[in-house]
Design an enzyme around this catalytic site. Structure first.
Site, PDB file in Angstrom:
ATOM      1  N   ASP A 138       0.837  -1.207   0.000  1.00 25.39           N
ATOM      2  CA  ASP A 138       0.000   0.000   0.000  1.00 25.39           C
ATOM      3  C   ASP A 138       0.875   1.261   0.000  1.00 25.39           C
ATOM      4  O   ASP A 138       2.042   1.223   0.393  1.00 25.39           O
ATOM      5  CB  ASP A 138      -0.911  -0.006   1.233  1.00 25.39           C
ATOM      6  CG  ASP A 138      -2.122   0.904   1.057  1.00 25.39           C
ATOM      7  OD1 ASP A 138      -2.401   1.324  -0.080  1.00 25.39           O
ATOM      8  OD2 ASP A 138      -2.793   1.186   2.066  1.00 25.39           O
ATOM      9  N   GLU A 156       2.769   4.799  -4.358  1.00 23.51           N
ATOM     10  CA  GLU A 156       2.944   5.775  -5.460  1.00 23.51           C
ATOM     11  C   GLU A 156       4.383   6.315  -5.550  1.00 23.51           C
ATOM     12  O   GLU A 156       4.808   6.526  -6.696  1.00 23.51           O
ATOM     13  CB  GLU A 156       1.949   6.933  -5.293  1.00 23.51           C
ATOM     14  CG  GLU A 156       0.493   6.561  -5.417  1.00 23.51           C
ATOM     15  CD  GLU A 156      -0.035   5.872  -4.164  1.00 23.51           C
ATOM     16  OE1 GLU A 156      -1.025   5.130  -4.287  1.00 23.51           O
ATOM     17  OE2 GLU A 156       0.536   6.071  -3.080  1.00 23.51           O
ATOM     18  N   ASP A 193      -8.861   4.380  -3.070  1.00 20.10           N
ATOM     19  CA  ASP A 193      -9.817   4.744  -2.026  1.00 20.10           C
ATOM     20  C   ASP A 193     -11.059   5.409  -2.610  1.00 20.10           C
ATOM     21  O   ASP A 193     -11.353   6.582  -2.384  1.00 20.10           O
ATOM     22  CB  ASP A 193      -9.146   5.680  -1.022  1.00 20.10           C
ATOM     23  CG  ASP A 193      -7.997   5.012  -0.295  1.00 20.10           C
ATOM     24  OD1 ASP A 193      -7.951   3.766  -0.272  1.00 20.10           O
ATOM     25  OD2 ASP A 193      -7.124   5.724   0.222  1.00 20.10           O
TER      26      ASP A 193
END
Length: 814
Positions: A407, A410, A475
């Site tokens: 997670d 990026e 999300d």
């Protein structure tokens, strides 16, 4: 205020004009010097550098510009070796032509420009080609007036993205709905309605201008990185994607359990809670194959714990015993990890001492604040960091962890002043998740070579699919708007190589509780790649905590997901060997104008057409059925002619699903988990249509868990064939293959025809007449039989098939 705004606009206009004039001047100044063929490549020397053309197949060519005095970084997108087939170069005083099978390039010497061709027809022309301006460099191409453009990675902008200037910078997009210009997984990829793909092999921060600044110009620009691109052209959409993934890499097969139901939330706080949730699924007769542990597995609180990478024993006192217990119930454990290590937490001192972090200008760990605390970032591009990180994954995998969730990759916060071993943050930003996935995948290949990894990540680069990455759409808001964006995201990412894009089923962000929304999202989930519920804790993500009516509907759909395992597993196999998509746009099979913009209906594999319900309270829905086939309603078996839009009445129990007439669909009996999947019982559903003379299908089967090496023979292939001649229908089912763990000695195969045009006059199995029963036996009686359901016009023919053999059923219709 207004004067200031006008001044800023004038300044921007002047800058853009100056930038454009500079680029044009560069192009006018570029002079052809020479051209030579080196093996199958072409090398063209120009006044400001060298252009190298590398064919990878008859449909794919790489183009690299090496500026004078510069060296390009290595490719991150391409894994295929250059083609060894014959290339031909021809030169005359005006033109150089370089041809490799069907793809070719024409270099006009004066004024210098380049035209790319497929089957000798131009499909793309460079406007000014390569440019190097102040702070950025890139390429400029010309666009046709009627050209539509898709791609750019994960966005919510509509299918046609022409007219947009897209930032290339992987960035979180919390709570997005029906418009999101920048998201977790941007890609420098363009897909044209002219059936070509243009992929810039550059992971730096940049922009992709799809005719926004100048309507007939496509421009890629970046702050640095590799100055190269890949061109792929074809005359069919499916072959275009297949050719693209042939060069950039194909997705390896997942374990069968990854196609099952996966339970997740943010998050499970204790070992007891995890075990109770799993038991509740079993008690409620809802299949389950995995459970995901969010950040509470390594800490009590949401903040202040990143970087421990160890079990928090207060809450999870016996993690290995817990995972063993879950496994005995058919449930696998997936753990979350993040690449951030908070200062003075967990393994910070060790990482600092070993120089595993991104650094500041003085070589010290670059420390900064973000949501979870004061942190450093692992430099995933350093070999030492990758090895250290893999050792953590290796330890927990050995202890029983079955899958990994990466997670915030990026990376979610990535300061521009941070330095990596191979460049600044801006120069390598979009490569971070790609390299992280490679770290885990390569680690499995080395230390667990027979295990198929499961790697959930939300950011990557071109070709990340070859590292087994399962991207999800981040999300998303728990709202109808959030649901409405999911088909577009999945279709776009699939065409760009990421066929396993999925979403947090039910929605992630916010506390909006709506049983109808939840039901519709989980119904859609059956017909998309990864079935995983996930949400913030305010509203339950799991169906076991919803009301009985909602639970009953969702249970039926999750069981359908398990019944479809043979079909879905075969889709997985097709994607791994030829890059075929799991979710396909309708325009792949129908060239009707306007279908390139269609994002409400799609194909699940070759056989299913799905139109999710994405509006609250909807009582009917328009569905376009592609031409070239009839389509049979999955729920009612009513047949419709293709090439028309129909209106489908809705109720909460189903969503519009149709099956392509003539399809042969392999299915199984539902099970509590794939650990008790029973391959000895196979259902083959034939969607009969008297107008279709011949139909073919196949099913791939292996042990569902072992990673097979190239050429390894441990699988079975079933071939299905149906032939209609007048009033006679013949269906043959044949298997051929090799031994593998769990291969049945024999199978009970049930051929079901749900849409037959009346009770048959006679039925033969391998030439022997069988009796048609009016009631179906509970168990196979030892010899073939048929069952006719007169209420539903449904025929079942049941027979036993030894491994490596087959059966032929002949039906004489009245």
């Amino acid at each position: 205020m207004r004067i200031s705004l006008i001044f800023r606009k004038l300044t921007l206009s002047v800058c853009l004009i100056s930038f454009g004039l500079l680029i044009q001047a560069q192009s006018r100044d570029r002079k052809f010097v020479s051209a030579r063929q080196i093996d199958t490549k072409l090398e063209v020397t120009v006044s400001d550098g060298i252009i190298v053309f590398t064919p990878y197949s008859g449909k794919a060519m790489g183009v690299e510009f090496v500026a004078n005095g510069k060296v390009n970084p290595p490719s991150n997108a391409i894994v295929m070796e250059p083609s060894t087939a014959t290339s031909k170069m021809k030169e005359n005083p005006a033109v150089v032509t370089f041809t490799h099978q069907r793809i070719s390039v024409k270099i006009i010497k004066n004024p210098f420009h380049i035209v790319y061709q497929y089957d000798n027809k131009p499909f793309l022309t460079e406007e000014n080609g390569y440019f190097d301006s102040i702070g950025t460099k890139g390429f400029r191409m010309r666009l046709a007036d009627d050209e539509k453009l898709m791609g750019g990675g994960e966005r919510v902008l509509g299918m046609d993205r022409r007219g947009n200037r897209l930032r290339l910078y992987n960035q979180a997009s919390y709570g997005y709905e029906t418009k999101a210009e920048l998201m977790y997984y941007s890609l420098p990829v363009v897909i044209s309605s002219k059936k070509y793909m243009l992929a810039f092999d550059n992971g730096a921060e940049g922009w992709l201008d799809l005719g926004a600044t100048k309507k007939d110009i496509l421009e890629f620009e970046a702050v640095g990185g590799r100055m190269a691109f890949l061109l792929v052209a074809s005359d069919s959409w499916s072959d275009l994607v297949s050719s693209f993934t042939e060069v950039t890499g194909r997705q390896p097969m997942l374990p069968r359990w990854a196609l099952g139901n996966i339970s997740s939330r943010m998050g499970y706080h204790s070992q007891k809670q995890v075990e109770d949730v799993v038991d509740k699924y079993i008690q409620n007769d809802i299949p389950l194959d995995a459970i995901v542990l969010d950040l509470y597995w390594f800490g009590k609180d949401l903040k202040g714990t990143l970087g421990t990478f160890e079990w928090y024993r207060d809450s999870f006192p016996e993690p290995m015993q817990m995972m063993t217990k879950l496994k005995s119930k058919g449930v696998n454990t997936i753990l979350i990890t993040e690449p951030f290590v908070l200062e003075n937490i967990g393994k910070y001192d060790e990482c600092k001492e070993k120089h595993l972090f991104g650094t500041d200008s003085t070589g010290n760990p670059f420390l900064y604040d973000f949501y979870f605390g004061h942190t450093a970032l692992l430099d995933i591009f350093k070999t030492e960091t990758r090895n250290w990180f893999w050792d953590i994954y290796k330890k927990h995998t050995s202890d029983g962890v079955a899958g990994w969730w990466g997670d915030l990759g990026e990376p979610e916060v990535h300061p521009s002043a941070l330095k990596h071993v191979n460049g600044s943050a801006a120069e390598v930003h979009n490569l971070y998740g790609h390299e992280w996935a490679r770290t885990i995948y390569d680690g499995f290949s080395k230390d667990f070579p027979l295990q198929r990894p499961v790697i959930l990540m939300r950011s990557g680069f071109i070709g990340s699919q070859r590292y087994g990455m399962l991207p999800w759409s981040g999300d998303v808001n728990r709202s109808w708007g959030g649901l409405q964006s999911q088909v577009e995201i999945a279709l776009q990412m699939g065409m760009q190589g990421l066929a396993y894009m999925s979403s947090d089923l039910g929605g992630f962000a916010g506390n909006y509780k709506d049983a109808e929304l939840y039901t519709r999202w989980l119904q859609y989930g059956v017909f998309q790649p990864v079935y995983r519920t996930h949400a913030q804790e305010e509203v339950p993500a799991e169906p076991i905590f919803w009301d009985e009516a909602t639970k009953n509907i969702v249970r039926r759909f999750i069981k359908l997901r398990y019944e479809m395992l043979p079909y879905n597993y075969t889709l997985m196999h097709g994607n791994s060997v030829n890059g075929s998509l799991l979710m396909q746009p309708l325009f792949f099979i129908d060239d009707k104008p306007g279908l390139l913009d269609e994002k409400s209906t799609y194909l699940w594999g070759e056989s299913f057409l799905v139109s999710p319900v994405v509006s609250k309270g909807a009582t009917e829905q328009k569905v376009y059925l592609p031409k070239g086939s009839n389509w049979i309603d999955f729920w009612t078996n009513k047949s419709y002619t293709g090439g028309q839009e129909i209106v489908v009445p809705l109720d909460i129990n189903t969503i519009p699903v149709f099956v392509k007439a003539g399809s042969l669909i392999p299915m199984a009996n539902s099970a509590q988990s794939t650990s008790v999947y029973d391959p000895s019982n196979l259902n083959v559903i034939y969607y009969f249509d008297p107008l279709i003379a011949e139909s073919r299908g196949y099913m791939y089967e292996d042990d569902g868990e072992t990673k097979l090496t190239s050429g390894q023979k441990a699988y079975e292939m079933f071939e299905f064939f149906a032939l209609n001649e007048g009033k006679q229908t013949t269906v043959s089912i044949n298997s051929k293959g090799f031994e593998y763990k769990g291969r049945p000695e024999k199978r009970i195969i049930t051929l079901t025809i749900p849409s037959l045009d009346g009770k048959p006059e006679k039925i033969l199995v391998d030439g022997m007449k069988v009796k048609v029963k009016s009631t179906q036996p509970e168990n196979y009686p030892g010899k073939p039989y048929a069952f006719w359901d007169k209420n539903q016009n449904k025929l079942k023919v049941v027979s036993e098939v030894a491994k490596g053999s087959g059966k032929t059923v002949t039906i004489f219709r009245k």
